[in-house]
Every structure is written in structure tokens, then in C-alpha cells.
Design an enzyme around this catalytic site. Structure first.
Site, PDB file in Angstrom:
ATOM      1  N   SER A   1       0.739  -1.205   0.088  1.00 22.77           N
ATOM      2  CA  SER A   1      -0.056  -0.071   0.036  1.00 22.77           C
ATOM      3  C   SER A   1       0.724   1.099   0.123  1.00 22.77           C
ATOM      4  O   SER A   1       0.337   2.197  -0.363  1.00 22.77           O
ATOM      5  CB  SER A   1      -0.956   0.139   1.042  1.00 22.77           C
ATOM      6  OG  SER A   1      -0.065  -0.125   2.302  1.00 22.77           O
TER       7      SER A   1
ATOM      8  N   ASP B   1       5.588  -6.913   3.167  1.00 20.93           N
ATOM      9  CA  ASP B   1       4.867  -7.574   2.096  1.00 20.93           C
ATOM     10  C   ASP B   1       5.670  -7.749   1.072  1.00 20.93           C
ATOM     11  O   ASP B   1       6.618  -7.117   0.373  1.00 20.93           O
ATOM     12  CB  ASP B   1       3.796  -6.225   1.453  1.00 20.93           C
ATOM     13  CG  ASP B   1       2.320  -6.603   1.446  1.00 20.93           C
ATOM     14  OD1 ASP B   1       2.018  -7.948   1.418  1.00 20.93           O
ATOM     15  OD2 ASP B   1       1.518  -5.586   1.519  1.00 20.93           O
TER      16      ASP B   1
ATOM     17  N   LYS C   1       4.469 -11.482   3.890  1.00 20.91           N
ATOM     18  CA  LYS C   1       3.244 -11.591   3.643  1.00 20.91           C
ATOM     19  C   LYS C   1       2.929 -11.660   2.055  1.00 20.91           C
ATOM     20  O   LYS C   1       3.765 -11.146   1.264  1.00 20.91           O
ATOM     21  CB  LYS C   1       2.239 -10.259   4.118  1.00 20.91           C
ATOM     22  CG  LYS C   1       0.746 -10.607   3.890  1.00 20.91           C
ATOM     23  CD  LYS C   1       0.047  -9.661   4.346  1.00 20.91           C
ATOM     24  CE  LYS C   1      -0.129  -8.214   3.708  1.00 20.91           C
ATOM     25  NZ  LYS C   1      -0.580  -8.374   2.303  1.00 20.91           N
TER      26      LYS C   1
ATOM     27  N   GLU D   1      -9.563  -9.959   3.614  1.00 22.60           N
ATOM     28  CA  GLU D   1      -9.844  -8.556   3.197  1.00 22.60           C
ATOM     29  C   GLU D   1     -11.178  -8.545   2.347  1.00 22.60           C
ATOM     30  O   GLU D   1     -11.528  -9.133   1.416  1.00 22.60           O
ATOM     31  CB  GLU D   1      -8.748  -7.864   2.412  1.00 22.60           C
ATOM     32  CG  GLU D   1      -9.056  -6.373   2.277  1.00 22.60           C
ATOM     33  CD  GLU D   1      -8.056  -5.585   1.473  1.00 22.60           C
ATOM     34  OE1 GLU D   1      -8.003  -4.584   1.037  1.00 22.60           O
ATOM     35  OE2 GLU D   1      -6.534  -6.254   1.324  1.00 22.60           O
TER      36      GLU D   1
END
Length: 305
Positions: free
Chosen positions: A85, A123, A153, A222
């Protein structure tokens, strides 16, 4: 949440400010595991399993820099995700897809330096693990060697199970991510809620079981309906982390710039804003500009003699 008694913060000298000490004391008092006068202990992946068994909620935020990591760490946030993100919040991309490993590594390194208690999760960006398990392991090793992160992740359920298995076999903890997966937004048709209907709910459950069997220590759900998330949470032995998946998961994760009112534009429905930092900073910048223009800054107390 859980804390590890094997690592202590500092080496005897405590140079925290009174406000930081008070925050640490509050965190320690609220933590159900360990603690003590030596200060907070490092959260480990085993504490995620312990939290699920004991019914203790896990709390996570994204972080992309040393200063925010330190603040969230002192506040008692259990894990910090250096998410892709950052493509939106740091680099100004329209999606997360352009983010590279080389862009995320320095951000992850900064967060790892700022976090003394929280588990730091890196990530794996789009294109760094999908081709084959060998590539996935190589990318995960880079993050672990070059950043100081404690886990990685990656997105995908059944389709990423072999990558997860191989990374875990290499000794690297993996947090999985299913439901809406931002790296697949074009394939999913945009920001679309996943796991609706019986077929969608069953696929979510299959994905969740696949990542659990592959060795993931936790799984992010999510943008899925709360009932689907509840079913998954009850079916798994590993904890589920909600990003817009309702209250029945074992923990919650938010993008910090959304959560703190730092992001402009549309905010997802599931986000509760706990501050309005964008407004605060804009007002401060206007005041600074006006003070400089009027000559009231710098004042005598800001001068060296």
C-alpha cells in the site's frame, strides 16, 4: 497481546521521555502475557496462536517509516505491516502493482529499526513471488537478510500455497492474504467485495485451509462479508486478521494513513478514523506561512546569541 520474555528492551539505561514511559507502562499493564519492569518484549509469531487460543484480539497497522513505527510500537500495536500500500501512500501510484522489492526494502528496514516490540511483516510486491516457489523464497530471503523484518506476507490462497510452503520450509514465517487481494484488482474487476454467496464463501474457506496447511501463521481476510469471515475464523487453528472483514476475526489491521485521517479522497467503508492529521498538518502549514510572511517567526526566543 502476547509478548516474548526472552528479549528485553534496552540495556539498563532508559532514555524514554515521560510520555513514552507512560505509554509503555499502559501497554505493559494491558498486555495479557508477560511484561515486567524491564519493558515490553518482542511479539513473536507463536504469540499469534496463543492469542487465538486465549481469545485475545490482535492489533495491526501499516507503517512505512522509522518515526511512525516507533509511535505505534510504544502504543502497543502488536504487528506492523510494511504493505505494498506504500505504492499509494508513499509513492503516489494509482495501484500497488508498480511497487518493487527495491522500493519496499528501505521502508521495511526503517520500520524494523523503529519497532522494539511489534512484529514487523514485509509485503512481497506483485511480480516477486508468483512465477514459481523458487522466486518466492529468493524474495523472502532478501527481505529477511536486508531489512530486519520478522515475517513476510503474500497474497493468494490455493494458488499461492506452494510458495507459502517453500518459504516456511526455508525458516521464514508467512502471513497469508485472501479475499480481496489488491495485487489482483484488475482480474477481480476492481475493488469488489469477495466471498459473497455460497460459492464465494466456500472458495474463501478452501483458500484459508490451503494457506493454513501450507504453514502460514496467520491469514488476512480483506473485504469479505462478516459471516464468511466468521466461518473461516471458526474453521482455522491459525488467527484471522480482518481488513474490512467484520468483528468475528481474531484481529484487525488498518492502513495507518486511512486510520489517522492522513489520506485524502475516498475512504473505505470499514475504516474508522481516529484522527484528522491531514487537516492538522494543513492548518499548521498555513500558520507557519503566515508567521513567516508577517515576520512573527522567528521570534527572539528562536534566535541564537
Amino acid at each position: 497481546m502476547a509478548q516474548d520474555g526472552s528479549q528485553q528492551r534496552g540495556s539498563g539505561h532508559d532514555d524514554r521521555t515521560p510520555a513514552q514511559q507512560a505509554s509503555a507502562d499502559a501497554t505493559e499493564a494491558a498486555a495479557p502475557y508477560g511484561g515486567g519492569s524491564s519493558g515490553p518484549k518482542r511479539v513473536r509469531t507463536r504469540h499469534f496462536a496463543q492469542a487465538k487460543r486465549d481469545g485475545v484480539k490482535i492489533v495491526g497497522l501499516t507503517s512505512y517509516d522509522y518515526l511512525s513505527a516507533g509511535i505505534f510500537d510504544r502504543a502497543g500495536i502488536d504487528f506492523l505491516l510494511v504493505g505494498d500500500s506504500a505504492g499509494n501512500t508513499v509513492f503516489g501510484y494509482d495501484t500497488t502493482l508498480p511497487v518493487t522489492v527495491d522500493e519496499l526494502i528501505p521502508l521495511t528496514r526503517a520500520v524494523a529499526r523503529g519497532a522494539k516490540r511489534a512484529l514487523v511483516v514485509a509485503d512481497l510486491p506483485f511480480g516477486s513471488y508468483e512465477t514459481n516457489p523458487r522466486e518466492a523464497v529468493h524474495t523472502a530471503i532478501r527481505f529477511m537478510k536486508e531489512t530486519g523484518a520478522h515475517a513476510v506476507k503474500l497474497e493468494g490462497g490455493e494458488r499461492s500455497a506452494e510458495q507459502i510452503r517453500r518459504i516456511v520450509e526455508a525458516g521464514i514465517p508467512v502471513m497469508a492474504h485472501i479475499g480481496y487481494t489488491p495485487q489482483s484488482e484488475h482480474g477481480l474487476g476492481g475493488h469488489v467485495i469477495q466471498a459473497r454467496g455460497d460459492a464465494g464463501a466456500e472458495q474463501l474457506l478452501r483458500d484459508a485451509k490451503a494457506v493454513e496447511e501450507a504453514g502460514a501463521f496467520a491469514v488476512v481476510l480483506e473485504m469479505v462479508p462478516s459471516e464468511s469471515a466468521r466461518r473461516v475464523t471458526e474453521a482455522l487453528t491459525i488467527p484471522t486478521i480482518s481488513v474490512g472483514a467484520g468483528p468475528h476475526c481474531d484481529g484487525q489491521l488498518l492502513v495507518w494513513s486511512d486510520w489517522a485521517g492522513f489520506t485524502s479522497g475516498r475512504i473505505p467503508k470499514f475504516v474508522k478514523q481516529y484522527a484528522q492529521l491531514a487537516q492538522t498538518l494543513e492548518e499548521a502549514a498555513v500558520s507557519f506561512r503566515e508567521d513567516v510572511a508577517s515576520g512573527s517567526y522567528p521570534a527572539p526566543e528562536h534566535e541564537y546569541q
